[in-house]
Enzyme design. Structure first.
Site, PDB file in Angstrom:
ATOM      1  N   ARG A  46       0.758  -1.234  -0.028  1.00 12.77           N
ATOM      2  CA  ARG A  46       0.074   0.237  -0.137  1.00 12.77           C
ATOM      3  C   ARG A  46       0.940   1.257   0.206  1.00 12.77           C
ATOM      4  O   ARG A  46       0.345   2.257  -0.387  1.00 12.77           O
ATOM      5  CB  ARG A  46      -0.972  -0.061   1.214  1.00 12.77           C
ATOM      6  CG  ARG A  46      -2.146  -0.933   0.812  1.00 12.77           C
ATOM      7  CD  ARG A  46      -3.277  -1.047   1.940  1.00 12.77           C
ATOM      8  NE  ARG A  46      -2.724  -1.405   3.195  1.00 12.77           N
ATOM      9  CZ  ARG A  46      -3.254  -1.673   4.247  1.00 12.77           C
ATOM     10  NH1 ARG A  46      -4.835  -1.532   4.173  1.00 12.77           N
ATOM     11  NH2 ARG A  46      -2.965  -2.360   5.087  1.00 12.77           N
ATOM     12  N   LYS A 174      11.677 -27.295   5.090  1.00 15.00           N
ATOM     13  CA  LYS A 174      13.013 -27.469   6.009  1.00 15.00           C
ATOM     14  C   LYS A 174      13.748 -28.950   5.516  1.00 15.00           C
ATOM     15  O   LYS A 174      12.877 -30.017   5.637  1.00 15.00           O
ATOM     16  CB  LYS A 174      13.150 -27.544   7.707  1.00 15.00           C
ATOM     17  CG  LYS A 174      12.756 -25.931   8.280  1.00 15.00           C
ATOM     18  CD  LYS A 174      12.689 -26.075   9.545  1.00 15.00           C
ATOM     19  CE  LYS A 174      12.283 -24.679   9.958  1.00 15.00           C
ATOM     20  NZ  LYS A 174      12.967 -23.710  10.153  1.00 15.00           N
ATOM     21  N   HIS A 232       3.062 -25.810  12.750  1.00 13.38           N
ATOM     22  CA  HIS A 232       4.367 -26.354  12.629  1.00 13.38           C
ATOM     23  C   HIS A 232       4.731 -27.509  13.550  1.00 13.38           C
ATOM     24  O   HIS A 232       5.024 -28.395  13.085  1.00 13.38           O
ATOM     25  CB  HIS A 232       5.645 -25.453  13.053  1.00 13.38           C
ATOM     26  CG  HIS A 232       5.702 -23.741  12.395  1.00 13.38           C
ATOM     27  ND1 HIS A 232       5.338 -23.952  11.186  1.00 13.38           N
ATOM     28  CD2 HIS A 232       5.965 -22.737  12.760  1.00 13.38           C
ATOM     29  CE1 HIS A 232       5.452 -22.549  10.728  1.00 13.38           C
ATOM     30  NE2 HIS A 232       5.707 -21.754  11.597  1.00 13.38           N
ATOM     31  N   LYS A 330       8.904 -18.794  23.399  1.00 12.32           N
ATOM     32  CA  LYS A 330       9.833 -17.587  23.048  1.00 12.32           C
ATOM     33  C   LYS A 330      10.383 -17.425  24.049  1.00 12.32           C
ATOM     34  O   LYS A 330      10.148 -17.570  25.560  1.00 12.32           O
ATOM     35  CB  LYS A 330       8.870 -16.489  22.454  1.00 12.32           C
ATOM     36  CG  LYS A 330       8.143 -16.931  21.251  1.00 12.32           C
ATOM     37  CD  LYS A 330       8.219 -15.916  20.321  1.00 12.32           C
ATOM     38  CE  LYS A 330       7.235 -16.143  19.044  1.00 12.32           C
ATOM     39  NZ  LYS A 330       7.904 -16.986  17.840  1.00 12.32           N
TER      40      LYS A 330
HETATM   41  C1  BG6 Z   1       6.773 -18.629  12.297  1.00 16.16           C
HETATM   42  C2  BG6 Z   1       5.946 -17.891  13.468  1.00 16.16           C
HETATM   43  O1  BG6 Z   1       5.825 -19.182  11.571  1.00 16.16           O
HETATM   44  O2  BG6 Z   1       7.751 -19.443  12.490  1.00 16.16           O
HETATM   45  C3  BG6 Z   1       7.096 -17.013  14.141  1.00 16.16           C
HETATM   46  O3  BG6 Z   1       5.309 -17.039  13.092  1.00 16.16           O
HETATM   47  C4  BG6 Z   1       8.450 -18.246  14.505  1.00 16.16           C
HETATM   48  O4  BG6 Z   1       6.553 -16.774  15.512  1.00 16.16           O
HETATM   49  C5  BG6 Z   1       8.875 -18.791  13.414  1.00 16.16           C
HETATM   50  O5  BG6 Z   1       9.514 -17.193  15.390  1.00 16.16           O
HETATM   51  C6  BG6 Z   1       9.861 -19.770  13.613  1.00 16.16           C
HETATM   52  O6  BG6 Z   1      10.331 -20.457  12.376  1.00 16.16           O
HETATM   53  P1  BG6 Z   1      11.789 -21.038  12.333  1.00 16.16           P
HETATM   54  O7  BG6 Z   1      11.994 -21.556  11.004  1.00 16.16           O
HETATM   55  O8  BG6 Z   1      12.761 -19.945  12.864  1.00 16.16           O
HETATM   56  O9  BG6 Z   1      12.033 -21.954  13.502  1.00 16.16           O
END
Ligand code: BG6
Length: 484
Positions: A46, A174, A232, A330
């Site tokens: 935008r 990955k 994930h 985190k």
């Molecule tokens: C993302 C999340 O999908 O994956 C993030 O939104 C997270 O919060 C990230 O930090 C982690 O990815 P990776 O590949 O660094 O383990």
């Protein structure tokens, strides 16, 4: 008329994901000459801007990561264009259609907030951009719960059939995650043991040291369970737990994954206190540096979890009685993403005396981050003469992918490289199907509802730790420990 050049449109092309992941991935693919010859790339945002300014921003983002090869950059820059438009509005989508020109193969990457997926798809449809050669690539999370994900998926299904919708879970890009499929199904060694007969439990940990930083407006609404677990972590769980697919065709693999998701035992108000822990980081020290607490980052009190641990049960024949311990957070003590397959102890020990104390069960550890490494601890005789007849010790049979593959392994790729390439080629194997998203949300909605019913709020943990004390109690209650 010649076929128009394929176009990759990055919606949110000036945003964080595009600059941090997508454009560096495209640059790497360019360097390896893997991008389709005539591909054009249009960043859409935008903000005001033009192609020259966009190229300068992209170059700065690439240089912030690593030195940029001038020739490779020139080739990528020649593909890059920028369209200043609100793609969720009819005018904006029309402006984009003009910039694209006669549509050929079109791939739209939605690096946008999920709340924009439906309006943007409708606007693209209105502008005639969702024809037979259009593919949509959607970042996770699809929605915030089952209901909102259904609305999004329904709006998308009106414009584009499922076969052309590519839902990204970048963990599937990955290398080690794909290697899990090779490990399980290209070796005879593991699969016969891959059941509740031989496996005691499974641990999946995704620990990150960074906090939420300026992503908090998104994160505060989602929390760890929706940001990490719904996608994930459950995808990793699926790849560990699924039955062997008949082949590697996209639907063969995805059919097996969805069966696992549907076999997850729902959480209830009665089980949630025992089987899950929510946490939120307070201030602390991470990597030797003082770190703010989550609420200080957000600037107000918050009930969002930045850590979740839970015991998942897969109610099927293969996994009956085998707990899957999942945890993610985190601001943890270390960056560590790993899957641990803990085998059962030997059924009967022939080793007496001191040796019996040394006997530990085999453990297969698949580390994804920070290093990619697969190791299997096996028992050995300690060398030398001891007072006892024999002393034992566990030693790892270790396959460091970097070491083992050497040159051939090449540099470590960004997960998005594989996925962007597959999306450009139209191969959906590593993308998540509609019904998988729904099944994952059903499970996660159940956990969130059980938390609400039981009044479970996040427990504080200091930044730089392994989460709240309850996370240790969760696994220790069953007589097991985390692999820290
Ligand atoms: C993302 C999340 O999908 O994956 C993030 O939104 C997270 O919060 C990230 O930090 C982690 O990815 P990776 O590949 O660094 O383990």
């Amino acid at each position: 008329m010649p076929d128009p050049a394929p176009v990759l449109v990055l919606l949110g092309g000036a945003g964080d994901l595009a600059m941090r992941m997508l454009l560096p991935s495209l640059y790497n693919l360019e360097m390896d000459r893997l991008l389709p010859e005539a591909l054009r790339i249009i960043g859409v945002g935008r903000g005001e801007g033009d192609a020259a300014r966009y190229r300068a921003e992209v170059k700065a983002a690439l240089e912030a990561r690593e030195p940029v090869d001038p020739a490779g950059w020139e080739r990528l820059a020649a593909r890059l264009d920028y369209c200043s438009a609100d793609a969720g509005k009819p005018d904006g989508a029309r402006a984009l259609a003009d910039r694209i020109g006669p549509p050929g193969e079109l791939v739209f990457f939605f690096a946008l907030s999920p709340s924009l997926y439906a309006p943007v798809t409708r606007a693209l449809q209105g502008a005639g951009l969702t024809g037979e050669r259009t593919r949509l690539v959607l970042e996770k999370p699809i929605g915030r719960d089952l209901e909102s994900s259904r609305e999004i998926n329904a709006a998308i299904a009106e414009a584009v059939p499922e076969g052309r919708v590519f839902r990204i879970d970048h963990y599937l890009g990955k290398e080690t995650v794909q290697n899990l499929i090779a490990l399980r199904f290209a070796n005879t060694l593991f699969e016969p043991l891959w059941t509740n007969v031989s496996i005691d439990h499974v641990q999946i940990t995704v620990a990150e040291t960074h906090g939420v930083g300026d992503r908090w407006p998104y994160y505060d609404d989602y929390g760890a369970i929706r940001d990490m677990l719904q996608n994930h972590m459950l995808q990793l769980l699926c790849l560990v737990a699924m039955e062997p697919p008949s082949d590697l065709e996209p639907d063969a693999v995805r059919n097996e994954k969805v069966k696992v998701l549907r076999s997850l035992r729902p959480f209830t108000r009665a089980s949630v206190g025992q089987d899950s822990v929510r946490g939120q980081y307070g201030e602390g020290v991470v990597d030797g540096e003082k770190a703010l607490g989550y609420e200080a980052e957000v600037g107000r009190p918050s009930g969002t979890e930045t850590f979740v641990a839970l015991t998942a049960w897969i109610d099927n024949w293969r996994w009956a009685g085998v707990p899957f311990f999942l945890r993610t957070g985190k601001r943890m003590a270390e960056r560590c993403t790993e899957i641990v397959i803990q085998f059962k102890p030997v059924p009967h020990s022939i080793f007496g005396g001191a040796a019996v104390d040394d006997l530990v069960a085999n453990r297969l550890t698949i580390a994804l981050q920070p290093d990619e490494d697969i190791s299997l601890t096996i028992m050995n005789k300690r060398p030398g003469l001891t007072e006892d007849a024999m002393r034992l010790q566990p030693l790892p049979l270790s396959l460091s992918l970097a070491r083992a593959l050497g040159e051939e392994g090449g540099r470590r790729r960004i997960a998005y490289e594989r996925l962007l390439l597959d999306a450009l080629r139209g191969d959906p194997t590593l993308f998540v199907r509609n019904d998988e998203v729904a099944a994952a949300w059903r499970f996660v909605d159940g956990v969130a509802a059980a938390w609400a019913q039981a009044g479970m709020t996040p427990k504080p943990y200091p930044a730089g730790s392994w989460g709240p004390a309850g996370a240790f109690a969760l696994i220790e209650r069953s007589g097991r420990t985390w692999n820290d």
